[in-house]
Design a protein around this motif. Sequence first.
Motif, PDB file in Angstrom:
ATOM      1  N   PRO A  14       0.814  -1.219   0.000  1.00 52.91           N
ATOM      2  CA  PRO A  14       0.000   0.000   0.000  1.00 52.91           C
ATOM      3  C   PRO A  14       0.850   1.272   0.000  1.00 52.91           C
ATOM      4  N   LYS A  15       1.969   1.245   0.712  1.00 52.04           N
ATOM      5  CA  LYS A  15       2.867   2.402   0.708  1.00 52.04           C
ATOM      6  C   LYS A  15       3.403   2.640  -0.696  1.00 52.04           C
ATOM      7  N   ALA A  16       3.810   1.570  -1.369  1.00 47.87           N
ATOM      8  CA  ALA A  16       4.348   1.677  -2.732  1.00 47.87           C
ATOM      9  C   ALA A  16       3.287   2.205  -3.692  1.00 47.87           C
ATOM     10  N   ALA A  17       2.062   1.705  -3.561  1.00 47.16           N
ATOM     11  CA  ALA A  17       0.976   2.143  -4.445  1.00 47.16           C
ATOM     12  C   ALA A  17       0.686   3.627  -4.257  1.00 47.16           C
ATOM     13  N   CYS A  32      -3.603  -2.892 -10.398  1.00 51.03           N
ATOM     14  CA  CYS A  32      -2.637  -2.153 -11.225  1.00 51.03           C
ATOM     15  C   CYS A  32      -1.214  -2.676 -11.048  1.00 51.03           C
ATOM     16  N   LEU A  33      -1.032  -3.652 -10.181  1.00 54.18           N
ATOM     17  CA  LEU A  33       0.299  -4.183  -9.905  1.00 54.18           C
ATOM     18  C   LEU A  33       0.705  -5.126 -11.031  1.00 54.18           C
ATOM     19  N   ILE A  34       1.744  -4.752 -11.769  1.00 51.87           N
ATOM     20  CA  ILE A  34       2.238  -5.586 -12.858  1.00 51.87           C
ATOM     21  C   ILE A  34       3.122  -6.688 -12.313  1.00 51.87           C
ATOM     22  N   SER A  35       4.012  -6.321 -11.397  1.00 44.63           N
ATOM     23  CA  SER A  35       4.895  -7.332 -10.809  1.00 44.63           C
ATOM     24  C   SER A  35       5.367  -6.892  -9.427  1.00 44.63           C
ATOM     25  N   LYS A  36       5.707  -7.892  -8.643  1.00 43.92           N
ATOM     26  CA  LYS A  36       6.253  -7.702  -7.300  1.00 43.92           C
ATOM     27  C   LYS A  36       7.435  -8.651  -7.214  1.00 43.92           C
ATOM     28  N   SER A  37       8.639  -8.093  -7.040  1.00 44.63           N
ATOM     29  CA  SER A  37       9.840  -8.926  -7.031  1.00 44.63           C
ATOM     30  C   SER A  37      10.890  -8.316  -6.109  1.00 44.63           C
ATOM     31  N   ASP A  38      12.080  -8.883  -6.127  1.00 49.22           N
ATOM     32  CA  ASP A  38      13.181  -8.335  -5.344  1.00 49.22           C
ATOM     33  C   ASP A  38      13.561  -6.939  -5.823  1.00 49.22           C
ATOM     34  N   GLN A  39      13.218  -6.606  -7.068  1.00 49.73           N
ATOM     35  CA  GLN A  39      13.502  -5.272  -7.596  1.00 49.73           C
ATOM     36  C   GLN A  39      12.500  -4.238  -7.085  1.00 49.73           C
TER      37      GLN A  39
END
Length: 119
Positions: free
Chosen positions: A32-35, A66-73
């Motif tokens: 949520p913070k990232a969004a 809307c999240l395309i990807s969630k990774s170590d990056q």
Amino acid sequence: MNRVLTTTTGLALALGGIGAIKAAASLPLAQPKAANLARMRAESMNGGLASYRAAACMYETGASSCLISKSDQGFLFGFRGGPPGWERQSPPSPTLETRVLVSPNGERILAVPYNGPIR
């Protein structure tokens, strides 16, 4: 009777809250913070709230749609936007497309790979 009703209602509310806590726990706190950070960057880059609104998915908790990807990056969000009210038009007429990469902890923008006309 009133005491029984109060106790039963309190128990039902407490147990219902436990389910909400478990559901929220499946979403990492950083998402949520990232969004929010990604949405605010798009708003800033595109003229502020007086002239730009991100897609409704960016206002959902964690913006999972809307999240395309969630990774170590980090978290990569992709969404459309346009002038206020664009989503209420028939058909909706977004004018911009934005992609924002936010750090894995949700605290800083790493990149804005795209912010421009709909591709």
